[in-house]
Scaffold this motif. Structure first.
Motif, PDB file in Angstrom:
ATOM      1  N   VAL A 146       0.833  -1.203   0.000  1.00 58.34           N
ATOM      2  CA  VAL A 146       0.000   0.000   0.000  1.00 58.34           C
ATOM      3  C   VAL A 146       0.869   1.255   0.000  1.00 58.34           C
ATOM      4  CG1 VAL A 146      -1.598   1.359   1.399  1.00 58.34           C
ATOM      5  CG2 VAL A 146      -2.031  -1.074   1.043  1.00 58.34           C
ATOM      6  N   ALA A 147       1.927   1.253   0.810  1.00 59.77           N
ATOM      7  CA  ALA A 147       2.821   2.407   0.876  1.00 59.77           C
ATOM      8  C   ALA A 147       3.505   2.659  -0.465  1.00 59.77           C
ATOM      9  CB  ALA A 147       3.862   2.201   1.969  1.00 59.77           C
ATOM     10  N   LEU A 148       3.944   1.587  -1.125  1.00 62.42           N
ATOM     11  CA  LEU A 148       4.586   1.731  -2.430  1.00 62.42           C
ATOM     12  C   LEU A 148       3.626   2.314  -3.462  1.00 62.42           C
ATOM     13  CD1 LEU A 148       6.641  -1.577  -2.619  1.00 62.42           C
ATOM     14  CD2 LEU A 148       7.589   0.720  -2.906  1.00 62.42           C
ATOM     15  N   GLY A 149       2.403   1.762  -3.507  1.00 63.63           N
ATOM     16  CA  GLY A 149       1.423   2.258  -4.463  1.00 63.63           C
ATOM     17  C   GLY A 149       1.043   3.703  -4.195  1.00 63.63           C
ATOM     18  N   SER A 150       0.849   4.038  -2.934  1.00 61.03           N
ATOM     19  CA  SER A 150       0.481   5.408  -2.579  1.00 61.03           C
ATOM     20  C   SER A 150       1.613   6.379  -2.883  1.00 61.03           C
ATOM     21  CB  SER A 150       0.115   5.474  -1.097  1.00 61.03           C
ATOM     22  OG  SER A 150      -0.991   4.650  -0.806  1.00 61.03           O
ATOM     23  N   THR A 151       2.850   5.942  -2.646  1.00 59.95           N
ATOM     24  CA  THR A 151       4.001   6.804  -2.928  1.00 59.95           C
ATOM     25  C   THR A 151       4.095   7.117  -4.410  1.00 59.95           C
ATOM     26  OG1 THR A 151       5.212   5.894  -1.041  1.00 59.95           O
ATOM     27  CG2 THR A 151       6.501   7.030  -2.729  1.00 59.95           C
ATOM     28  N   MET A 152       3.877   6.097  -5.250  1.00 57.60           N
ATOM     29  CA  MET A 152       3.945   6.345  -6.683  1.00 57.60           C
ATOM     30  C   MET A 152       2.802   7.238  -7.155  1.00 57.60           C
ATOM     31  SD  MET A 152       5.464   6.270  -9.429  1.00 57.60           S
ATOM     32  CE  MET A 152       6.859   5.384  -8.749  1.00 57.60           C
ATOM     33  N   SER A 153       1.625   7.058  -6.575  1.00 59.40           N
ATOM     34  CA  SER A 153       0.505   7.930  -6.937  1.00 59.40           C
ATOM     35  C   SER A 153       0.806   9.379  -6.568  1.00 59.40           C
ATOM     36  CB  SER A 153      -0.765   7.467  -6.237  1.00 59.40           C
ATOM     37  OG  SER A 153      -1.164   6.193  -6.693  1.00 59.40           O
ATOM     38  N   THR A 154       1.384   9.574  -5.385  1.00 62.82           N
ATOM     39  CA  THR A 154       1.688  10.940  -4.971  1.00 62.82           C
ATOM     40  C   THR A 154       2.849  11.527  -5.773  1.00 62.82           C
ATOM     41  OG1 THR A 154       3.103  10.106  -3.179  1.00 62.82           O
ATOM     42  CG2 THR A 154       0.833  10.621  -2.631  1.00 62.82           C
ATOM     43  N   PHE A 155       3.719  10.668  -6.287  1.00 65.69           N
ATOM     44  CA  PHE A 155       4.766  11.146  -7.196  1.00 65.69           C
ATOM     45  C   PHE A 155       4.128  11.856  -8.380  1.00 65.69           C
ATOM     46  CE2 PHE A 155       7.353  10.527 -10.999  1.00 65.69           C
ATOM     47  CZ  PHE A 155       8.585  11.003 -10.596  1.00 65.69           C
ATOM     48  N   GLY A 156       3.096  11.233  -8.946  1.00 68.15           N
ATOM     49  CA  GLY A 156       2.380  11.862 -10.047  1.00 68.15           C
ATOM     50  C   GLY A 156       1.653  13.115  -9.623  1.00 68.15           C
ATOM     51  N   MET A 157       1.113  13.105  -8.394  1.00 65.05           N
ATOM     52  CA  MET A 157       0.393  14.272  -7.898  1.00 65.05           C
ATOM     53  C   MET A 157       1.321  15.457  -7.667  1.00 65.05           C
ATOM     54  SD  MET A 157      -2.196  12.520  -5.157  1.00 65.05           S
ATOM     55  CE  MET A 157      -3.338  11.209  -5.658  1.00 65.05           C
ATOM     56  N   VAL A 158       2.605  15.180  -7.442  1.00 64.59           N
ATOM     57  CA  VAL A 158       3.590  16.253  -7.295  1.00 64.59           C
ATOM     58  C   VAL A 158       3.984  16.815  -8.650  1.00 64.59           C
ATOM     59  CG1 VAL A 158       5.946  16.817  -6.600  1.00 64.59           C
ATOM     60  CG2 VAL A 158       4.515  15.404  -5.118  1.00 64.59           C
ATOM     61  N   PHE A 159       4.477  15.948  -9.517  1.00 66.48           N
ATOM     62  CA  PHE A 159       5.065  16.420 -10.765  1.00 66.48           C
ATOM     63  C   PHE A 159       4.021  16.706 -11.840  1.00 66.48           C
ATOM     64  CE2 PHE A 159       8.563  14.281  -8.603  1.00 66.48           C
ATOM     65  CZ  PHE A 159       9.529  15.277  -8.667  1.00 66.48           C
ATOM     66  N   GLY A 160       2.828  16.094 -11.731  1.00 63.54           N
ATOM     67  CA  GLY A 160       1.767  16.411 -12.676  1.00 63.54           C
ATOM     68  C   GLY A 160       1.347  17.872 -12.597  1.00 63.54           C
ATOM     69  N   PRO A 161       0.952  18.378 -11.404  1.00 63.67           N
ATOM     70  CA  PRO A 161       0.591  19.794 -11.309  1.00 63.67           C
ATOM     71  C   PRO A 161       1.731  20.750 -11.635  1.00 63.67           C
ATOM     72  CG  PRO A 161      -0.299  18.575  -9.453  1.00 63.67           C
ATOM     73  CD  PRO A 161       0.618  17.635 -10.177  1.00 63.67           C
ATOM     74  N   LEU A 162       2.966  20.396 -11.213  1.00 65.99           N
ATOM     75  CA  LEU A 162       4.100  21.263 -11.547  1.00 65.99           C
ATOM     76  C   LEU A 162       4.303  21.317 -13.054  1.00 65.99           C
ATOM     77  CD1 LEU A 162       6.699  20.300  -8.785  1.00 65.99           C
ATOM     78  CD2 LEU A 162       5.262  22.347  -8.910  1.00 65.99           C
ATOM     79  N   LEU A 163       4.172  20.171 -13.706  1.00 60.11           N
ATOM     80  CA  LEU A 163       4.274  20.141 -15.163  1.00 60.11           C
ATOM     81  C   LEU A 163       3.139  20.933 -15.796  1.00 60.11           C
ATOM     82  CD1 LEU A 163       5.688  19.036 -17.690  1.00 60.11           C
ATOM     83  CD2 LEU A 163       4.259  16.976 -17.498  1.00 60.11           C
ATOM     84  N   ALA A 164       1.943  20.806 -15.211  1.00 63.04           N
ATOM     85  CA  ALA A 164       0.802  21.557 -15.738  1.00 63.04           C
ATOM     86  C   ALA A 164       1.051  23.059 -15.654  1.00 63.04           C
ATOM     87  CB  ALA A 164      -0.468  21.186 -14.970  1.00 63.04           C
ATOM     88  N   GLY A 165       1.584  23.519 -14.508  1.00 71.47           N
ATOM     89  CA  GLY A 165       1.869  24.943 -14.351  1.00 71.47           C
ATOM     90  C   GLY A 165       2.894  25.442 -15.356  1.00 71.47           C
ATOM     91  N   ALA A 166       3.842  24.565 -15.744  1.00 67.87           N
ATOM     92  CA  ALA A 166       4.861  24.955 -16.717  1.00 67.87           C
ATOM     93  C   ALA A 166       4.332  24.900 -18.147  1.00 67.87           C
ATOM     94  CB  ALA A 166       6.081  24.055 -16.574  1.00 67.87           C
ATOM     95  N   VAL A 167       3.479  23.897 -18.438  1.00 70.57           N
ATOM     96  CA  VAL A 167       3.001  23.675 -19.804  1.00 70.57           C
ATOM     97  C   VAL A 167       1.896  24.653 -20.195  1.00 70.57           C
ATOM     98  CG1 VAL A 167       1.737  22.034 -21.265  1.00 70.57           C
ATOM     99  CG2 VAL A 167       3.707  21.263 -19.918  1.00 70.57           C
ATOM    100  N   LEU A 168       1.031  25.024 -19.235  1.00 73.91           N
ATOM    101  CA  LEU A 168      -0.126  25.872 -19.556  1.00 73.91           C
ATOM    102  C   LEU A 168       0.249  27.148 -20.323  1.00 73.91           C
ATOM    103  CD1 LEU A 168      -2.434  25.618 -16.411  1.00 73.91           C
ATOM    104  CD2 LEU A 168      -3.128  25.243 -18.776  1.00 73.91           C
ATOM    105  N   PRO A 169       1.232  27.943 -19.846  1.00 76.81           N
ATOM    106  CA  PRO A 169       1.538  29.174 -20.585  1.00 76.81           C
ATOM    107  C   PRO A 169       2.198  28.919 -21.946  1.00 76.81           C
ATOM    108  CG  PRO A 169       2.355  29.269 -18.314  1.00 76.81           C
ATOM    109  CD  PRO A 169       2.007  27.844 -18.605  1.00 76.81           C
ATOM    110  N   LEU A 170       2.817  27.751 -22.117  1.00 72.42           N
ATOM    111  CA  LEU A 170       3.587  27.483 -23.344  1.00 72.42           C
ATOM    112  C   LEU A 170       2.771  26.756 -24.413  1.00 72.42           C
ATOM    113  CD1 LEU A 170       6.965  26.341 -21.725  1.00 72.42           C
ATOM    114  CD2 LEU A 170       6.382  28.598 -22.642  1.00 72.42           C
TER     115      LEU A 170
END
Length: 411
Positions: free
Chosen positions: A141-165
């Motif tokens: 469970v910890a491994l799966g949750s960690t990987m999901s939160t990895f996406g939750m971290v870098f997904g929004p950061l990527l979104a913030g970078a991609v939106l203006p471009l």
């Protein structure tokens, strides 16, 4: 560090890899939908409406999907629902790309997307206990949750970078590509038919049987209750688009503040997940859940009072870390305390609670912010979490006393 023993099991490793591939893509859509709604309407109230629209399919298909997962091959069900999610994301990309600017079309597509999601999530969760031994469920469970939160971290950061471009439609397109790739990993999973006999149709009676079983399990009932309290009263994400622009200075088209606000909760969750090895050795899991949820409420209350972006991000990250601790223990309790023939149905209830609670929060926080402002909505909600959870534990002491089973000496 995180306990990596479950990754030695090939089937679980494939499931984990499929989570890794889709983690970032799904979060791009999670940012794109509320951002598109806010761009069209300029209202946090309409952003909050996305929660109400997503809630209905989550309630219906989350419960029914859990019943289906107990009656069919869970691998096949994962394949079907992944395809459905990918197709709806593709249509979301098309409407954004051609510039339809229809709030109701976006909301309708969100509802369909969430219907497939509501069937997929309890199925995916119910698979874990079939792939790993009982003493490795908490690390899995910890491994799966960690990987999901990895996406939750870098997904929004990527979104913030991609939106203006590249524009908002590109966020949907990347999600489609990620969902398509994950089908390969799911295809390679072993067949997972029901353990209690041949497949049959899942109906209303199966759903009712799941609730009857749940009614006899006070510890499980309490675990669902405390999470509902934490999410409904303490999840401020519907406020992020307005706060990013009007409190923290993002330009109207979107910018880094929006990405950081969406990423902050999973940043804290990911950090706790990466160093979660010690968590799997804690047996007083009921106490740990209560402490973690109270910490969540306190951090959200402090976030509401923050006028600095980086201070707000720190408090939301602390909240995310507390939520990760709570989630690991609650999911472990559910996996251990439920029989396999009921596991899909109980995971369906879990999906409704975990995914439905924030949708209700989107609605309540969105309209509360329209009336009293974003700061009061967030701070008041965080304080209510602490008060209500402490009252709940006074009424349900069995959950507070819950201890996890000891690990076998040979493990």
């Amino acid at each position: 560090m995180v306990d990596r023993r479950p990754l030695k099991i090939p089937a679980y490793r494939r499931l984990w890899m499929s989570t890794a591939v889709t983690a970032i893509g799904s979060q791009l859509t999670a940012v794109a939908v509320p951002k598109q709604i806010f761009d069209i309407t300029g209202s946090s109230g309409f952003v909050g409406l996305t929660g109400a629209v997503a809630l209905v399919p989550l309630l219906v298909f989350g419960l029914w999907g859990g019943a289906i997962a107990d009656t069919v091959d869970r691998r096949k069900l994962l394949l079907v629902t992944n395809v459905g999610i990918a197709l709806t994301s593709a249509v979301l990309w098309l409407q954004a790309f051609i510039g339809l600017r229809s709030v109701w079309l976006v909301l309708a597509l969100l509802a369909v997307n969430q219907a497939f999601f509501a069937i997929n999530m309890p199925t995916r969760s119910a698979v874990v206990a079939r792939l790993v031994p009982e003493h490795l469920i908490a690390p899995a469970v910890a491994l799966g949750s960690t990987m999901s939160t990895f996406g939750m971290v870098f997904g929004p950061l990527l979104a913030g970078a991609v939106l203006p471009l590249l524009g908002l439609s590109t966020l949907y397109l990347v999600d489609v590509a990620a969902l398509s790739l994950t089908l390969i990993a799911v295809w390679k999973l072993p067949s997972l038919p029901p353990l209690n006999g041949p497949s049959r149709r899942a109906g209303l009676r199966d759903v009712i049987d799941g609730f009857r079983y749940l009614a006899t399990q006070k510890v499980l009932l309490a675990s669902f209750l405390v999470d509902i309290v934490a999410m409904v009263f303490g999840m401020p994400r519907a406020l992020f688009p307005e706060m990013a622009e009007r409190t923290f200075g993002d330009p109207p088209g979107g910018g880094p503040a929006l990405g950081w606000l969406y990423a902050a909760i999973p940043v804290g969750s990911m950090l706790v997940g990466l160093f979660s090895g010690w968590l799997t050795r804690v047996r007083r899991q009921g106490v740990a859940v209560v402490v973690a949820i109270c910490a969540w409420g306190a951090a959200v209350a402090a976030f509401g009072l923050s006028s600095s972006l980086w201070l707000a991000v720190i408090f939301i990250a602390l909240a995310g870390g507390a939520d990760m601790v709570s989630a690991i223990y609650r999911m472990s309790i559910l996996q251990v305390a439920t029989t396999d023939e009921m596991r899909g149905r109980l995971q369906g209830v879990f999906t409704v609670v975990v995914a439905g609670g924030p949708r209700i929060a989107d609605l309540t926080h969105g309209w509360a912010a329209a009336g009293v402002g974003t700061a009061a909505a967030a701070t008041g909600g965080g304080l209510l979490v602490i008060v209500i959870v402490l009252i709940a534990m006074a009424l349900l002491p069995a959950f507070f006393r819950y201890r996890a089973p000891a690990e076998p000496e040979s493990a």
